[in-house]
Design a protein around this motif. Structure first.
Motif, PDB file in Angstrom:
ATOM      1  N   ARG A   1      26.952  50.914  11.587  1.00 11.59           N
ATOM      2  CA  ARG A   1      28.396  50.792  11.783  1.00 11.59           C
ATOM      3  C   ARG A   1      28.831  51.549  13.042  1.00 11.59           C
ATOM      4  NH1 ARG A   1      33.048  51.231   7.174  1.00 11.59           N
ATOM      5  NH2 ARG A   1      34.862  51.171   8.577  1.00 11.59           N
ATOM      6  N   VAL A   2      28.248  52.716  13.265  1.00 13.78           N
ATOM      7  CA  VAL A   2      28.572  53.485  14.475  1.00 13.78           C
ATOM      8  C   VAL A   2      28.181  52.696  15.719  1.00 13.78           C
ATOM      9  CG1 VAL A   2      28.083  55.594  15.761  1.00 13.78           C
ATOM     10  CG2 VAL A   2      28.311  55.688  13.275  1.00 13.78           C
ATOM     11  N   ILE A   3      27.000  52.112  15.701  1.00 15.78           N
ATOM     12  CA  ILE A   3      26.533  51.343  16.861  1.00 15.78           C
ATOM     13  C   ILE A   3      27.456  50.157  17.121  1.00 15.78           C
ATOM     14  CG2 ILE A   3      24.668  49.855  17.684  1.00 15.78           C
ATOM     15  CD1 ILE A   3      22.715  51.758  16.263  1.00 15.78           C
ATOM     16  N   ALA A   4      27.822  49.447  16.068  1.00 17.82           N
ATOM     17  CA  ALA A   4      28.691  48.279  16.234  1.00 17.82           C
ATOM     18  C   ALA A   4      30.056  48.681  16.795  1.00 17.82           C
ATOM     19  CB  ALA A   4      28.856  47.560  14.887  1.00 17.82           C
ATOM     20  N   ALA A   5      30.621  49.773  16.273  1.00 14.40           N
ATOM     21  CA  ALA A   5      31.935  50.217  16.743  1.00 14.40           C
ATOM     22  C   ALA A   5      31.871  50.676  18.195  1.00 14.40           C
ATOM     23  CB  ALA A   5      32.449  51.346  15.848  1.00 14.40           C
ATOM     24  N   ALA A   6      30.805  51.400  18.548  1.00 13.24           N
ATOM     25  CA  ALA A   6      30.656  51.874  19.921  1.00 13.24           C
ATOM     26  C   ALA A   6      30.473  50.705  20.880  1.00 13.24           C
ATOM     27  CB  ALA A   6      29.475  52.838  20.014  1.00 13.24           C
ATOM     28  N   ARG A   7      29.687  49.724  20.491  1.00  9.77           N
ATOM     29  CA  ARG A   7      29.481  48.562  21.359  1.00  9.77           C
ATOM     30  C   ARG A   7      30.756  47.751  21.530  1.00  9.77           C
ATOM     31  NH1 ARG A   7      23.515  46.627  19.105  1.00  9.77           N
ATOM     32  NH2 ARG A   7      22.292  48.048  20.425  1.00  9.77           N
ATOM     33  N   ALA A   8      31.553  47.674  20.485  1.00  4.33           N
ATOM     34  CA  ALA A   8      32.815  46.941  20.583  1.00  4.33           C
ATOM     35  C   ALA A   8      33.745  47.589  21.601  1.00  4.33           C
ATOM     36  CB  ALA A   8      33.480  46.874  19.209  1.00  4.33           C
ATOM     37  N   GLU A   9      33.818  48.920  21.574  1.00  2.19           N
ATOM     38  CA  GLU A   9      34.663  49.597  22.558  1.00  2.19           C
ATOM     39  C   GLU A   9      34.058  49.527  23.950  1.00  2.19           C
ATOM     40  OE1 GLU A   9      36.791  53.912  23.415  1.00  2.19           O
ATOM     41  OE2 GLU A   9      35.947  53.514  21.432  1.00  2.19           O
TER      42      GLU A   9
ATOM     43  N   ALA B   1      32.469  47.113  25.215  1.00  7.02           N
ATOM     44  CA  ALA B   1      32.748  45.794  25.773  1.00  7.02           C
ATOM     45  C   ALA B   1      34.096  45.768  26.487  1.00  7.02           C
ATOM     46  CB  ALA B   1      32.711  44.744  24.662  1.00  7.02           C
ATOM     47  N   VAL B   2      35.000  46.629  26.057  1.00  9.68           N
ATOM     48  CA  VAL B   2      36.322  46.708  26.688  1.00  9.68           C
ATOM     49  C   VAL B   2      36.265  47.498  27.992  1.00  9.68           C
ATOM     50  CG1 VAL B   2      38.699  47.524  26.410  1.00  9.68           C
ATOM     51  CG2 VAL B   2      37.471  46.509  24.461  1.00  9.68           C
ATOM     52  N   HIS B   3      35.560  48.632  27.980  1.00 11.42           N
ATOM     53  CA  HIS B   3      35.593  49.549  29.121  1.00 11.42           C
ATOM     54  C   HIS B   3      34.489  49.325  30.158  1.00 11.42           C
ATOM     55  CE1 HIS B   3      38.652  51.632  26.988  1.00 11.42           C
ATOM     56  NE2 HIS B   3      37.851  52.199  26.097  1.00 11.42           N
ATOM     57  N   ALA B   4      33.348  48.827  29.727  1.00 12.06           N
ATOM     58  CA  ALA B   4      32.179  48.795  30.605  1.00 12.06           C
ATOM     59  C   ALA B   4      32.367  47.976  31.880  1.00 12.06           C
ATOM     60  CB  ALA B   4      30.955  48.300  29.836  1.00 12.06           C
ATOM     61  N   PRO B   5      32.976  46.781  31.852  1.00  9.44           N
ATOM     62  CA  PRO B   5      33.089  46.012  33.092  1.00  9.44           C
ATOM     63  C   PRO B   5      33.845  46.751  34.198  1.00  9.44           C
ATOM     64  CG  PRO B   5      33.495  44.603  31.194  1.00  9.44           C
ATOM     65  CD  PRO B   5      33.446  46.005  30.674  1.00  9.44           C
ATOM     66  N   ARG B   6      34.983  47.357  33.851  1.00 11.35           N
ATOM     67  CA  ARG B   6      35.752  48.106  34.852  1.00 11.35           C
ATOM     68  C   ARG B   6      34.961  49.323  35.318  1.00 11.35           C
ATOM     69  NH1 ARG B   6      41.069  49.444  36.359  1.00 11.35           N
ATOM     70  NH2 ARG B   6      40.835  50.941  38.077  1.00 11.35           N
ATOM     71  N   ASP B   7      34.332  50.021  34.385  1.00 11.27           N
ATOM     72  CA  ASP B   7      33.566  51.215  34.742  1.00 11.27           C
ATOM     73  C   ASP B   7      32.394  50.852  35.648  1.00 11.27           C
ATOM     74  OD1 ASP B   7      32.894  54.114  34.375  1.00 11.27           O
ATOM     75  OD2 ASP B   7      31.106  53.259  33.436  1.00 11.27           O
ATOM     76  N   THR B   8      31.744  49.740  35.387  1.00 11.83           N
ATOM     77  CA  THR B   8      30.617  49.312  36.227  1.00 11.83           C
ATOM     78  C   THR B   8      31.074  49.061  37.655  1.00 11.83           C
ATOM     79  OG1 THR B   8      29.484  48.327  34.333  1.00 11.83           O
ATOM     80  CG2 THR B   8      28.833  47.558  36.522  1.00 11.83           C
ATOM     81  N   ARG B   9      32.235  48.420  37.829  1.00 11.06           N
ATOM     82  CA  ARG B   9      32.766  48.177  39.179  1.00 11.06           C
ATOM     83  C   ARG B   9      33.102  49.491  39.878  1.00 11.06           C
ATOM     84  NH1 ARG B   9      35.504  44.057  36.364  1.00 11.06           N
ATOM     85  NH2 ARG B   9      37.446  45.291  36.336  1.00 11.06           N
ATOM     86  N   ASP B  10      33.769  50.401  39.158  1.00 11.18           N
ATOM     87  CA  ASP B  10      34.137  51.689  39.753  1.00 11.18           C
ATOM     88  C   ASP B  10      32.898  52.464  40.189  1.00 11.18           C
ATOM     89  OD1 ASP B  10      36.782  51.111  39.273  1.00 11.18           O
ATOM     90  OD2 ASP B  10      36.941  52.370  37.482  1.00 11.18           O
ATOM     91  N   ARG B  11      31.895  52.481  39.334  1.00 10.96           N
ATOM     92  CA  ARG B  11      30.691  53.247  39.655  1.00 10.96           C
ATOM     93  C   ARG B  11      29.932  52.616  40.820  1.00 10.96           C
ATOM     94  NH1 ARG B  11      28.722  55.212  33.583  1.00 10.96           N
ATOM     95  NH2 ARG B  11      28.742  57.386  34.212  1.00 10.96           N
ATOM     96  N   ALA B  12      29.913  51.310  40.891  1.00  9.65           N
ATOM     97  CA  ALA B  12      29.226  50.647  41.999  1.00  9.65           C
ATOM     98  C   ALA B  12      29.876  51.023  43.333  1.00  9.65           C
ATOM     99  CB  ALA B  12      29.236  49.132  41.794  1.00  9.65           C
ATOM    100  N   GLU B  13      31.205  51.062  43.360  1.00 10.33           N
ATOM    101  CA  GLU B  13      31.905  51.445  44.584  1.00 10.33           C
ATOM    102  C   GLU B  13      31.635  52.904  44.935  1.00 10.33           C
ATOM    103  OE1 GLU B  13      34.148  51.753  47.944  1.00 10.33           O
ATOM    104  OE2 GLU B  13      33.322  49.998  46.934  1.00 10.33           O
ATOM    105  N   LEU B  14      31.680  53.787  43.944  1.00  7.38           N
ATOM    106  CA  LEU B  14      31.380  55.194  44.199  1.00  7.38           C
ATOM    107  C   LEU B  14      29.946  55.369  44.691  1.00  7.38           C
ATOM    108  CD1 LEU B  14      33.071  56.948  41.127  1.00  7.38           C
ATOM    109  CD2 LEU B  14      33.720  57.174  43.532  1.00  7.38           C
ATOM    110  N   ALA B  15      29.025  54.630  44.124  1.00  6.27           N
ATOM    111  CA  ALA B  15      27.626  54.729  44.543  1.00  6.27           C
ATOM    112  C   ALA B  15      27.459  54.274  45.992  1.00  6.27           C
ATOM    113  CB  ALA B  15      26.742  53.902  43.625  1.00  6.27           C
ATOM    114  N   ARG B  16      28.168  53.215  46.396  1.00  4.77           N
ATOM    115  CA  ARG B  16      28.099  52.762  47.794  1.00  4.77           C
ATOM    116  C   ARG B  16      28.635  53.828  48.738  1.00  4.77           C
ATOM    117  NH1 ARG B  16      29.325  47.643  45.383  1.00  4.77           N
ATOM    118  NH2 ARG B  16      31.567  48.023  45.558  1.00  4.77           N
ATOM    119  N   ARG B  17      29.746  54.461  48.350  1.00  6.41           N
ATOM    120  CA  ARG B  17      30.303  55.528  49.187  1.00  6.41           C
ATOM    121  C   ARG B  17      29.327  56.691  49.299  1.00  6.41           C
ATOM    122  NH1 ARG B  17      35.579  57.089  46.330  1.00  6.41           N
ATOM    123  NH2 ARG B  17      35.393  58.848  47.754  1.00  6.41           N
TER     124      ARG B  17
END
Length: 257
Positions: free
Chosen positions: A205-213, A215-231
């Motif tokens: 249940r913990v894994i399912a709940a964590a993965r559900a959240e 799914a909401v945050h990861a796409p934006r975070d991935t973009r932000d981190r990619a830009e920071l990594a390039r800088r």
């Protein structure tokens, strides 16, 4: 007496192997500590062979795994940047760790000094995550072996990393009571991860709940981190890419305004 000699001889062999590993990793502090333990074990062996009774502390020595390696193991288990207290808790619950939070205070500074004196002389370094200013993040540990995208933190990264760590903890065997307590503390900070009871949470249940959240945050975070990594790749030298920029001079004007 024979059993005691066998025990000491095994311990001596282990310590010699530990010294060799520390020397290969160029970890002088660990090597010195292990050599001191080795000398004590050898003295105990000599005393026993000579018919004397060796002192008990000579054979009850500290674990061979150094604090540095325990932190490394904890971070690898978690798979994301983490606060020292979480690394300590994971090490105790799953890896038989003996580290204390106070021991981690100067660890990153020691790692940076080691890197500056012999760049890339170790297979990995313990370092701080990099903020959006490319400076070291306070209280967030990471591994040099991870790509920059995993070592930088944007606005959503602390939450994403916490959820990643929670999934890693929930995916491990919960046989140790400390592991169950750790998972419960983490689950209480994830919506839907517990059923409201006082008992240990269901890991699935913990894994399912964590993965559900995630799914909401990861796409934006991935973009932000990619830009920071390039800088970071463009603006920082080898030392700063691992341990952060000491000043804001590395930040381009368009990011500073």
């Amino acid at each position: 007496m024979s059993d005691r000699l066998d025990e000491l001889e095994r311990r001596i062999d282990e310590l010699r192997a530990g010294v060799r590993r520390a020397m290969r990793a160029r970890d002088g502090g660990a090597a010195r500590g292990l050599r001191a333990e080795l000398r004590a074990a050898e003295r105990a062996w000599d005393a026993l062979v000579g018919g004397e009774q060796p002192e008990e502390p000579a054979t009850r020595t500290a674990p061979l795994v150094t604090v540095r390696e325990q932190v490394h193991q904890g971070l690898r288990l978690l798979g994301a940047t983490a606060q020292p207290r979480l690394v300590v808790a994971v090490s105790e619950a799953f890896l038989g760790g003996t580290i204390r939070s106070a021991q981690l205070t100067s660890l990153r500074r020691d790692e940076e000094r080691s890197f500056r004196s012999a760049p890339y002389g170790r297979p990995y370094y313990l370092c701080a995550a990099l903020t959006d200013r490319l400076s070291p993040a306070r209280g967030l540990l990471t591994l040099s072996a991870w790509p920059l995208e995993r070592r930088v933190v944007g606005p959503l990264s602390p939450r994403v990393d916490f959820l990643t760590c929670a999934i890693a903890v929930a995916g491990r065997e919960q046989g140790d009571p400390r592991a169950a307590r750790l998972l419960l503390r983490m689950a209480r900070n994830i919506p839907g991860a517990t059923d409201g009871s006082l008992g240990p949470p269901d890991p699935d249940r913990v894994i399912a709940a964590a993965r559900a959240e995630l799914a909401v945050h990861a796409p934006r975070d991935t973009r932000d981190r990619a830009e920071l990594a390039r800088r970071a790749a463009r603006q920082l030298d080898d030392v700063a890419r691992l341990f952060g920029a000491a000043t804001l001079s590395t930040i381009k004007k368009e990011y500073a305004t």
